[in-house]
Every structure is written in structure tokens, then in C-alpha cells.
Scaffold this active site. Structure first.
Site, mmCIF file in Angstrom:
data_model
loop_
_atom_site.group_PDB
_atom_site.id
_atom_site.type_symbol
_atom_site.label_atom_id
_atom_site.label_comp_id
_atom_site.label_asym_id
_atom_site.label_seq_id
_atom_site.Cartn_x
_atom_site.Cartn_y
_atom_site.Cartn_z
ATOM 1 N N ASP A 1 45.066 38.389 36.849
ATOM 2 C CA ASP A 1 45.016 37.224 37.721
ATOM 3 C C ASP A 1 46.147 36.263 37.320
ATOM 4 O O ASP A 1 47.273 36.693 37.116
ATOM 5 C CB ASP A 1 43.626 36.574 37.661
ATOM 6 C CG ASP A 1 43.383 35.583 38.792
ATOM 7 O OD1 ASP A 1 43.055 36.024 39.908
ATOM 8 O OD2 ASP A 1 43.563 34.364 38.572
ATOM 9 N N TYR B 1 46.612 26.539 42.042
ATOM 10 C CA TYR B 1 47.044 27.123 43.316
ATOM 11 C C TYR B 1 48.027 26.211 44.039
ATOM 12 O O TYR B 1 48.987 26.680 44.662
ATOM 13 C CB TYR B 1 45.826 27.402 44.201
ATOM 14 C CG TYR B 1 45.034 28.584 43.720
ATOM 15 C CD1 TYR B 1 45.252 29.853 44.242
ATOM 16 C CD2 TYR B 1 44.066 28.436 42.724
ATOM 17 C CE1 TYR B 1 44.537 30.948 43.784
ATOM 18 C CE2 TYR B 1 43.349 29.526 42.260
ATOM 19 C CZ TYR B 1 43.586 30.781 42.786
ATOM 20 O OH TYR B 1 42.885 31.863 42.324
ATOM 21 N N HIS C 1 38.652 43.251 40.315
ATOM 22 C CA HIS C 1 39.592 42.249 39.842
ATOM 23 C C HIS C 1 39.400 41.881 38.377
ATOM 24 O O HIS C 1 40.371 41.607 37.675
ATOM 25 C CB HIS C 1 39.448 41.007 40.724
ATOM 26 C CG HIS C 1 40.474 39.967 40.475
ATOM 27 N ND1 HIS C 1 41.805 40.131 40.793
ATOM 28 C CD2 HIS C 1 40.387 38.724 39.928
ATOM 29 C CE1 HIS C 1 42.480 39.048 40.483
ATOM 30 N NE2 HIS C 1 41.639 38.186 39.948
#
Length: 389
Positions: A182, A310, A366
Site C-alpha cells: 500500500d 491521499y 491487499h
């Protein structure tokens, strides 16, 4: 830079407040036969919240975590802001453990690595050989958990600089290996790009960069074009959270910071098995595993600053390589089949990295360290073994 020992001790009042909030949820309506197609499943969330409120034992989690050596260290950013970075530092056995930095992402935490720490530091206790041991360092991203919070969004490139300072100036390692998934894969990729003299090698379980595709680069192969199309289609279905957190994260953060049920629903949907799990399948993790991670976000009130990364990436270009940029240190990949990105063609990876090892897993999504920890440990050992001096 002074290292301070650290121990987790959440006040009783914070746990009492959490239980009180969990006792009074207001549930949303849900479409018929929804499963997980529209997001977190209502029936599952009701069971989870009841378990969280009545049975989940944070003190047991806390006691387990405090058995690991934890510290904080002040690290200065380029703009002068200083961060107190929380990290685990575990010494390996064997004649010469290799320093190994592990980096987590969102919405995970250092908890993802807890079950693989012993096999990495003491392989001889877990069916391996002491010669494969590591000194393991697991820092918490700034704005997450027990690391201090930034005044404004910061991205993976800046965080890579913090990690290099931690490993070299604070802990005294001249050279080290790094692993991540990630956002940890992006941080690790930046380490490989900007600090090649110090990186022995990097190991990734997610692609960290996108390549430069401007003038002078080779055209995409048919396999690469097909893969890019599949990525775009998958992100159009699964990437809504990225758009929200990359543009207006604060609007979302009011709800996530005020409601533990809302926070859990937002995070746990990502652990459901994205992006290809059946709609009626629960997450492939126990409620205790999921709630330990969600509770860490809640009890440290860190979801808002964690989400900011983000925005930093969207406006800072931290995942895009520039003209002529390529990671030259040896790079290994251990890729799960059910991640945000489909398994890529080899040529795509080689545009960005000096790929010397690749292993495609048969299963897993993930959160590779949490779901496929045994396989990940074995792959890290196998990849890094030739680089031991």
C-alpha cells in the site's frame, strides 16, 4: 536524536467513551440482497459492533503489543516541523541479522506485521535458519497511530526521508533492506530511488510507482495496454474512497472522527477482500484482528490525519516517476491476485524497477502480511538471501 522507550496505555475514560458510543448506533437502510456490493454489509456490521461493545478486549491487545520493544524518536522535516515517530525495533538472532524496514499503509497500521515479527527476527524458532534473521524496524506513518500528527498533508516521498533518517542517523544502520505494501510500497520505492547507496534491496507486495510515459519511452505492449485498461476499470469500481480522501477529506473526517461505527464501516469494507470477493463473503480476518486495527485509529483519534496522505499524493505527484527516473536497486515483488491492481505484465514493472525477483501468490488480497504472512516471510527470506554479506 534521543530515542524514548514507549509503552501503550490508553486511559480507561477513552475505552468507556467508546463503549458508550457503541451502545447507541443509528443504522442505515440497505438495499435488498446487498451483500457487500454497496459497501459494508449491515448484518455483519451489527454483529461486529455488538462484539466490539460487549466482548472485544483492547487491554489484551495492548498487553500483547507492549511485549514488543517500542520507541519514539524526533525526526525533523525539511520545513522545520519535527515529528515524534513511533516505531518497533526488534533485534534478530543469528551471526549477522540484516536490517529490514517494514512500512504499512492505509487503512492498516503496524499491527499488520505483528504475526510475522518473530519469524523474521528468529527464523530458527519457526522452521527456518538463524542465518536468515533480520533486525526489524516497523515505524508508524506520521499522522497515524502513536506517531505525531502533521500540520498539513505530507506524502510518501517526504516520509521516505524520515525513514532514512530513522534507519541511519537514529538507529545507526549504514545499509538496510526495506519492504512495504500500500502506501508502504510507495515509501519503499522512494527509498530505493533516492537512497540507492544505503538500500541493499527493496521488496514490494504492491506496485509503488507509475512509469514516465512521455517522449522517448517505448510504446506500451499489447499486454501492458490490456493491463492498464483493467486497472482503470477496477479503480472506477473500487477507488471512490481515493477520490474523496484526495480532494475533500475533511468533510468525511467529521463523521469518521465522531462515530466509531462509521469509522469501522469505512475501514472494514477495505478488508472485505477487495476487489473481487463475492458479495456474500465476510472479511477473511477475525473480528479481533479487524477491531484491533479500527480501535487503534479510534483511540488515537488519527483517522483524519491518516486520510490526508491521499490529498498530499493527489496534489504532489508522489506516485509518478519523472523523465529518466528508475529504481536501480535490486527489487523483488510478491504480488497477491486479489489486490487493487491485477497482476501486471513483467514489462510494466521493468519500466520502473530493476526487477530481480518476482513471485505471484495463488491467494490473498491487499493486506498480504496479515492474510499471507507465512508466504510473505518465506519470499522476503528467499529474495534477500543472496544480498547478505
Amino acid at each position: 536524536m534521543k530515542i524514548q522507550p514507549f509503552s501503550i496505555a490508553i486511559p480507561d475514560a477513552d475505552l468507556d467513551d467508546l463503549r458508550a458510543r457503541l451502545a447507541l448506533p443509528r443504522w442505515p437502510d440497505e438495499p435488498v440482497e446487498a451483500g457487500w456490493l454497496y459497501g459494508s454489509n449491515l448484518a455483519y456490521m451489527k454483529k461486529l459492533v455488538a462484539y466490539w461493545q460487549q466482548e472485544f478486549d483492547w487491554r489484551a491487545v495492548e498487553a500483547r503489543l507492549n511485549r514488543f520493544d517500542q520507541f519514539t524518536a524526533p525526526i525533523a522535516a525539511a520545513d522545520g516541523e519535527t515529528f515524534d515517530i513511533h516505531f518497533l525495533h526488534l533485534k534478530g538472532s543469528g551471526p549477522k541479522p540484516m536490517p529490514l524496514l517494514l512500512s504499512h499503509g492505509w487503512p492498516g497500521s503496524f499491527l499488520e506485521f505483528i504475526d510475522i515479527l518473530e519469524p523474521l527476527t528468529h527464523p530458527e524458532r519457526h522452521g527456518g535458519e538463524a542465518i536468515d534473521s533480520f533486525d526489524v524496524v516497523v515505524p508508524t506513518l506520521p499522522g497515524y497511530g502513536f506517531s505525531s500528527k502533521p500540520k498539513k498533508p505530507i506524502g510518501p516521498r517526504a516520509i521516505a526521508g524520515f525513514w532514512h533518517t530513522l534507519m541511519t542517523d537514529v538507529l545507526g544502520y549504514r545499509r538496510y533492506a526495506a519492504q512495504g505494501g500500500d502506501w508502504g510500497s510507495v515509501v519503499t520505492s522512494w527509498l530505493g530511488l533516492t537512497e540507492p547507496q544505503s538500500l541493499i534491496a527493496i521488496h514490494l507486495n504492491m506496485i509503488g510507482f507509475s512509469p514516465y510515459r512521455g517522449a522517448g519511452t517505448a510504446p506500451l505492449s499489447a499486454a501492458e495496454k490490456d493491463w492498464v485498461g483493467r486497472v482503470q476499470a477496477r479503480l472506477s469500481r473500487e477507488g471512490g474512497y481515493q477520490a474523496i480522501q484526495g480532494t475533500k477529506p475533511q468533510t468525511l473526517n467529521f463523521g469518521l472522527t465522531d462515530s466509531p461505527v462509521g469509522l469501522a464501516a469505512w475501514i472494514i469494507e477495505k478488508f472485505h477482500g477487495r476487489p473481487s470477493a463475492p458479495a456474500d463473503q465476510p472479511p477473511p480476518f477475525s473480528m479481533d484482528q479487524l477491531l484491533a486495527n479500527v480501535s487503534l485509529y479510534w483511540l488515537t483519534n488519527s483517522i483524519a490525519t491518516a486520510n490526508w496522505i491521499y490529498h498530499a499524493v493527489r496534489h504532489g505527484g508522489d506516485v509518478s516517476l519523472g523523465e529518466g527516473q528508475r529504481v536501480t536497486v535490486p527489487t523483488g515483488f510478491c504480488l497477491p491476485p486479489h489486490d487493487l491492481f491485477p497482476l501486471p505484465p513483467e514489462g510494466w514493472l521493468e519500466r520502473m524497477y530493476n526487477v530481480t525477483h518476482r513471485h505471484d501468490l495463488d491467494q490473498g488480497g491487499h493486506f498480504t502480511a496479515l492474510e499471507c504472512g507465512t508466504e510473505l516471510v518465506a519470499d522476503v527470506r528467499r529474495f534477500l538471501r543472496p544480498y547478505r554479506s
